[in-house]
Design a protein around this motif. Sequence first.
Motif, PDB file in Angstrom:
ATOM      1  N   ASN A  11       0.844  -1.124  -0.037  1.00  0.00           N
ATOM      2  CA  ASN A  11       0.009   0.019  -0.034  1.00  0.00           C
ATOM      3  C   ASN A  11       0.923   1.246   0.030  1.00  0.00           C
ATOM      4  O   ASN A  11       1.326   1.821   1.004  1.00  0.00           O
ATOM      5  CB  ASN A  11      -1.021  -0.036   1.200  1.00  0.00           C
ATOM      6  CG  ASN A  11      -1.739   1.000   1.242  1.00  0.00           C
ATOM      7  OD1 ASN A  11      -1.871   2.007   0.177  1.00  0.00           O
ATOM      8  ND2 ASN A  11      -2.679   1.412   2.241  1.00  0.00           N
ATOM      9  N   THR A  12       1.219   1.748  -1.203  1.00  0.00           N
ATOM     10  CA  THR A  12       2.018   2.720  -1.423  1.00  0.00           C
ATOM     11  C   THR A  12       1.383   3.933  -2.121  1.00  0.00           C
ATOM     12  O   THR A  12      -0.004   3.952  -2.481  1.00  0.00           O
ATOM     13  CB  THR A  12       3.298   2.475  -2.055  1.00  0.00           C
ATOM     14  OG1 THR A  12       2.866   2.636  -3.696  1.00  0.00           O
ATOM     15  CG2 THR A  12       4.199   1.254  -1.690  1.00  0.00           C
ATOM     16  N   TYR A  56      23.170  -1.547 -13.397  1.00  0.00           N
ATOM     17  CA  TYR A  56      22.710  -0.148 -12.742  1.00  0.00           C
ATOM     18  C   TYR A  56      22.913  -0.494 -11.242  1.00  0.00           C
ATOM     19  O   TYR A  56      22.758  -1.541 -10.597  1.00  0.00           O
ATOM     20  CB  TYR A  56      21.417   0.069 -12.803  1.00  0.00           C
ATOM     21  CG  TYR A  56      20.966  -0.109 -14.355  1.00  0.00           C
ATOM     22  CD1 TYR A  56      21.306   0.934 -15.295  1.00  0.00           C
ATOM     23  CD2 TYR A  56      20.441  -1.286 -15.059  1.00  0.00           C
ATOM     24  CE1 TYR A  56      20.971   1.097 -16.727  1.00  0.00           C
ATOM     25  CE2 TYR A  56      20.143  -0.968 -16.389  1.00  0.00           C
ATOM     26  CZ  TYR A  56      20.477  -0.245 -17.275  1.00  0.00           C
ATOM     27  OH  TYR A  56      20.018  -0.280 -18.305  1.00  0.00           O
ATOM     28  N   LEU A  57      23.081   0.723 -10.271  1.00  0.00           N
ATOM     29  CA  LEU A  57      23.129   0.723  -8.937  1.00  0.00           C
ATOM     30  C   LEU A  57      22.098   0.273  -8.345  1.00  0.00           C
ATOM     31  O   LEU A  57      22.324  -0.682  -7.454  1.00  0.00           O
ATOM     32  CB  LEU A  57      23.572   2.244  -8.547  1.00  0.00           C
ATOM     33  CG  LEU A  57      25.036   2.646  -8.943  1.00  0.00           C
ATOM     34  CD1 LEU A  57      25.384   3.972  -8.513  1.00  0.00           C
ATOM     35  CD2 LEU A  57      26.075   1.659  -8.275  1.00  0.00           C
ATOM     36  N   VAL A  58      20.866   0.617  -8.477  1.00  0.00           N
ATOM     37  CA  VAL A  58      19.751   0.388  -7.635  1.00  0.00           C
ATOM     38  C   VAL A  58      19.266  -1.125  -8.034  1.00  0.00           C
ATOM     39  O   VAL A  58      19.248  -1.854  -7.141  1.00  0.00           O
ATOM     40  CB  VAL A  58      18.638   1.292  -7.774  1.00  0.00           C
ATOM     41  CG1 VAL A  58      17.522   1.197  -7.062  1.00  0.00           C
ATOM     42  CG2 VAL A  58      19.368   2.775  -7.436  1.00  0.00           C
ATOM     43  N   ILE A  59      18.957  -1.463  -9.348  1.00  0.00           N
ATOM     44  CA  ILE A  59      18.408  -2.443  -9.638  1.00  0.00           C
ATOM     45  C   ILE A  59      18.959  -3.821  -9.980  1.00  0.00           C
ATOM     46  O   ILE A  59      18.813  -4.831 -10.229  1.00  0.00           O
ATOM     47  CB  ILE A  59      17.210  -2.410 -10.775  1.00  0.00           C
ATOM     48  CG1 ILE A  59      17.979  -2.163 -11.960  1.00  0.00           C
ATOM     49  CG2 ILE A  59      16.294  -1.337 -10.536  1.00  0.00           C
ATOM     50  CD1 ILE A  59      17.343  -2.132 -13.223  1.00  0.00           C
ATOM     51  N   GLY A  60      20.391  -3.494  -9.889  1.00  0.00           N
ATOM     52  CA  GLY A  60      21.490  -4.402 -10.576  1.00  0.00           C
ATOM     53  C   GLY A  60      21.263  -4.642 -11.941  1.00  0.00           C
ATOM     54  O   GLY A  60      21.091  -3.776 -12.554  1.00  0.00           O
ATOM     55  N   LEU A 110      10.177   0.860  -9.098  1.00  0.00           N
ATOM     56  CA  LEU A 110      10.137  -0.253  -7.865  1.00  0.00           C
ATOM     57  C   LEU A 110       9.931   0.279  -6.550  1.00  0.00           C
ATOM     58  O   LEU A 110      10.567  -0.205  -5.519  1.00  0.00           O
ATOM     59  CB  LEU A 110      11.726  -0.769  -8.121  1.00  0.00           C
ATOM     60  CG  LEU A 110      12.042  -1.483  -9.361  1.00  0.00           C
ATOM     61  CD1 LEU A 110      13.280  -2.095  -9.193  1.00  0.00           C
ATOM     62  CD2 LEU A 110      11.305  -2.524  -9.747  1.00  0.00           C
ATOM     63  N   GLY A 111       9.174   1.335  -6.426  1.00  0.00           N
ATOM     64  CA  GLY A 111       8.925   1.775  -5.072  1.00  0.00           C
ATOM     65  C   GLY A 111       9.568   2.976  -4.711  1.00  0.00           C
ATOM     66  O   GLY A 111       9.301   3.661  -3.745  1.00  0.00           O
ATOM     67  N   TRP A 112      10.655   3.378  -5.505  1.00  0.00           N
ATOM     68  CA  TRP A 112      11.427   4.621  -4.947  1.00  0.00           C
ATOM     69  C   TRP A 112      10.570   6.033  -5.136  1.00  0.00           C
ATOM     70  O   TRP A 112      11.141   6.827  -4.241  1.00  0.00           O
ATOM     71  CB  TRP A 112      12.768   4.478  -5.879  1.00  0.00           C
ATOM     72  CG  TRP A 112      13.911   3.485  -5.443  1.00  0.00           C
ATOM     73  CD1 TRP A 112      13.840   2.061  -5.617  1.00  0.00           C
ATOM     74  CD2 TRP A 112      15.040   3.969  -4.844  1.00  0.00           C
ATOM     75  NE1 TRP A 112      14.738   1.827  -5.377  1.00  0.00           N
ATOM     76  CE2 TRP A 112      15.660   2.637  -4.596  1.00  0.00           C
ATOM     77  CE3 TRP A 112      15.664   5.040  -4.574  1.00  0.00           C
ATOM     78  CZ2 TRP A 112      16.824   2.437  -3.888  1.00  0.00           C
ATOM     79  CZ3 TRP A 112      16.918   4.976  -3.778  1.00  0.00           C
ATOM     80  CH2 TRP A 112      17.366   3.768  -3.687  1.00  0.00           C
ATOM     81  N   PHE A 113       9.905   5.905  -6.023  1.00  0.00           N
ATOM     82  CA  PHE A 113       8.940   7.151  -6.048  1.00  0.00           C
ATOM     83  C   PHE A 113       7.543   6.522  -6.358  1.00  0.00           C
ATOM     84  O   PHE A 113       7.256   5.507  -6.629  1.00  0.00           O
ATOM     85  CB  PHE A 113       9.391   7.924  -7.434  1.00  0.00           C
ATOM     86  CG  PHE A 113      10.772   8.442  -7.301  1.00  0.00           C
ATOM     87  CD1 PHE A 113      11.153   9.639  -6.882  1.00  0.00           C
ATOM     88  CD2 PHE A 113      11.959   7.663  -7.846  1.00  0.00           C
ATOM     89  CE1 PHE A 113      12.475  10.236  -6.804  1.00  0.00           C
ATOM     90  CE2 PHE A 113      13.256   8.278  -7.716  1.00  0.00           C
ATOM     91  CZ  PHE A 113      13.420   9.003  -7.200  1.00  0.00           C
ATOM     92  N   SER A 114       6.732   7.598  -6.335  1.00  0.00           N
ATOM     93  CA  SER A 114       5.103   7.320  -6.343  1.00  0.00           C
ATOM     94  C   SER A 114       4.990   7.315  -7.922  1.00  0.00           C
ATOM     95  O   SER A 114       4.448   8.430  -8.535  1.00  0.00           O
ATOM     96  CB  SER A 114       4.301   8.275  -5.744  1.00  0.00           C
ATOM     97  OG  SER A 114       4.747   8.284  -4.506  1.00  0.00           O
ATOM     98  N   HIS A 150       5.914  -6.214  -8.522  1.00  0.00           N
ATOM     99  CA  HIS A 150       7.519  -5.598  -8.349  1.00  0.00           C
ATOM    100  C   HIS A 150       7.974  -4.795  -7.195  1.00  0.00           C
ATOM    101  O   HIS A 150       8.963  -5.025  -6.750  1.00  0.00           O
ATOM    102  CB  HIS A 150       7.922  -4.513  -9.732  1.00  0.00           C
ATOM    103  CG  HIS A 150       8.143  -5.510 -10.980  1.00  0.00           C
ATOM    104  ND1 HIS A 150       8.804  -6.625 -11.171  1.00  0.00           N
ATOM    105  CD2 HIS A 150       7.747  -5.007 -12.270  1.00  0.00           C
ATOM    106  CE1 HIS A 150       8.943  -6.889 -12.327  1.00  0.00           C
ATOM    107  NE2 HIS A 150       8.101  -5.966 -13.114  1.00  0.00           N
ATOM    108  N   GLN A 151       6.965  -3.928  -6.718  1.00  0.00           N
ATOM    109  CA  GLN A 151       7.367  -3.515  -5.405  1.00  0.00           C
ATOM    110  C   GLN A 151       7.053  -4.207  -4.396  1.00  0.00           C
ATOM    111  O   GLN A 151       7.932  -3.951  -3.369  1.00  0.00           O
ATOM    112  CB  GLN A 151       6.189  -2.337  -5.384  1.00  0.00           C
ATOM    113  CG  GLN A 151       6.453  -1.200  -6.405  1.00  0.00           C
ATOM    114  CD  GLN A 151       5.482   0.125  -6.125  1.00  0.00           C
ATOM    115  OE1 GLN A 151       4.937   0.236  -5.038  1.00  0.00           O
ATOM    116  NE2 GLN A 151       5.409   1.083  -6.998  1.00  0.00           N
ATOM    117  N   ARG A 152       6.419  -5.426  -4.419  1.00  0.00           N
ATOM    118  CA  ARG A 152       6.488  -6.417  -3.291  1.00  0.00           C
ATOM    119  C   ARG A 152       7.580  -7.143  -3.102  1.00  0.00           C
ATOM    120  O   ARG A 152       8.211  -7.595  -2.260  1.00  0.00           O
ATOM    121  CB  ARG A 152       5.116  -7.455  -3.725  1.00  0.00           C
ATOM    122  CG  ARG A 152       4.988  -8.401  -2.281  1.00  0.00           C
ATOM    123  CD  ARG A 152       4.518  -7.688  -1.230  1.00  0.00           C
ATOM    124  NE  ARG A 152       4.614  -8.630  -0.204  1.00  0.00           N
ATOM    125  CZ  ARG A 152       5.210  -9.264   0.440  1.00  0.00           C
ATOM    126  NH1 ARG A 152       6.582  -9.209   0.256  1.00  0.00           N
ATOM    127  NH2 ARG A 152       5.062 -10.231   1.342  1.00  0.00           N
TER     128      ARG A 152
END
Length: 355
Positions: free
Chosen positions: A83-84, A117-121, A159-163, A188-190
């Motif tokens: 729930n984001t 990439y740094l965040v997602i691999g 991936l949930g970093w932003f809305s 993906h956010q889960r």
Amino acid sequence: MAKQNALKLPYLKLFAFAVCALFLSACGSVQYYSQSVIGHSKLMMARKPVDKLIESSKTELRSKLELSKELKQFAIEELLLPNTKSYDSYVELDREYPVWTVVAAPEFSLKAKQWCYLVIGCASYRGYFKLEAAREYADSLQENGLDVVVNGASAYSTLGWFSDPLLPSMMRHGEAQFAETLFHEMAHQRLYIRGDSDFNEAFASLVAEIGVERWLKLTEPVENSEKLLAYRRSLAIQADFYELLNRAKGKLGLLYQSGQSVESMRRLKHDIFEQLKVDHANLVRQQWKGNAWYQSWFETSINNAKFGSISTYRERVEEIRQLLNECENQLGQFYKVLSMAKAVNGRVELPSNCN
């Protein structure tokens, strides 16, 4: 003024990430990360709250936005997805897709090229906010001997970093497809495990398909409702198409390991692609009753990259479904078990059971 400052903070965070990425990413370039920051920022700044748009929009958009609220709440309650604030806003695009992805593969290999990439691999694609930029990069890869394909992405996920916002490209193919896309992105956010695109996309695809089935059964409780039967038919047609591709993929895999000369492999590769077109035409005529459901896939050049982009979404679906069955279709336990998995050498090893 406070509201304006709050809006600016995420872009400062993203800009800091992008600057670090320029120096630390093995494939980083100023041009690529600049377009990423600018494109992302423009998309985020164009967001409008769904609730306000429902009050002011015309009937068609309003009904789709109202549906989005129902679907998101269902995903939270029934699919146990996060729930984001994602998908509480909407962006009206001035183009067909929010981003375009470039997928590439060697001339004699089905393994897609990886970008890290740094965040997602590492992932088997590179994203661009402008189609021209994606095509330009694809052309440069093709000049270096790679098979390349450019695909439009209907959704945009951080991936949930932003809305993340809702987009018209998510909604244009009917309610069931909209639900599947939304559930996929929320999945993906889960759960997202760095370094294995095949696993992440297959996991999200499976959760999305389960979600649509459950949603249709809940909203149309009549046994075998028309919408549920239509959705199941679409999945069966999709399965036919992937079976067709998998047969061709098996032939290509054997060819690429055969050790034949380059000239011979090029000729036989071409023959396999031509036979694939014939097999598709037969499928349309014999099983699909004249409906060329996937004709657009065959309207552009067939190559290894096209197989790679398709495989990413479907390669491991049945394997992951088997684990869900071991978990007796209990999504909470299923997520818990998968959350402990790790990618080793670019591949997530699934647990052998649900304990």
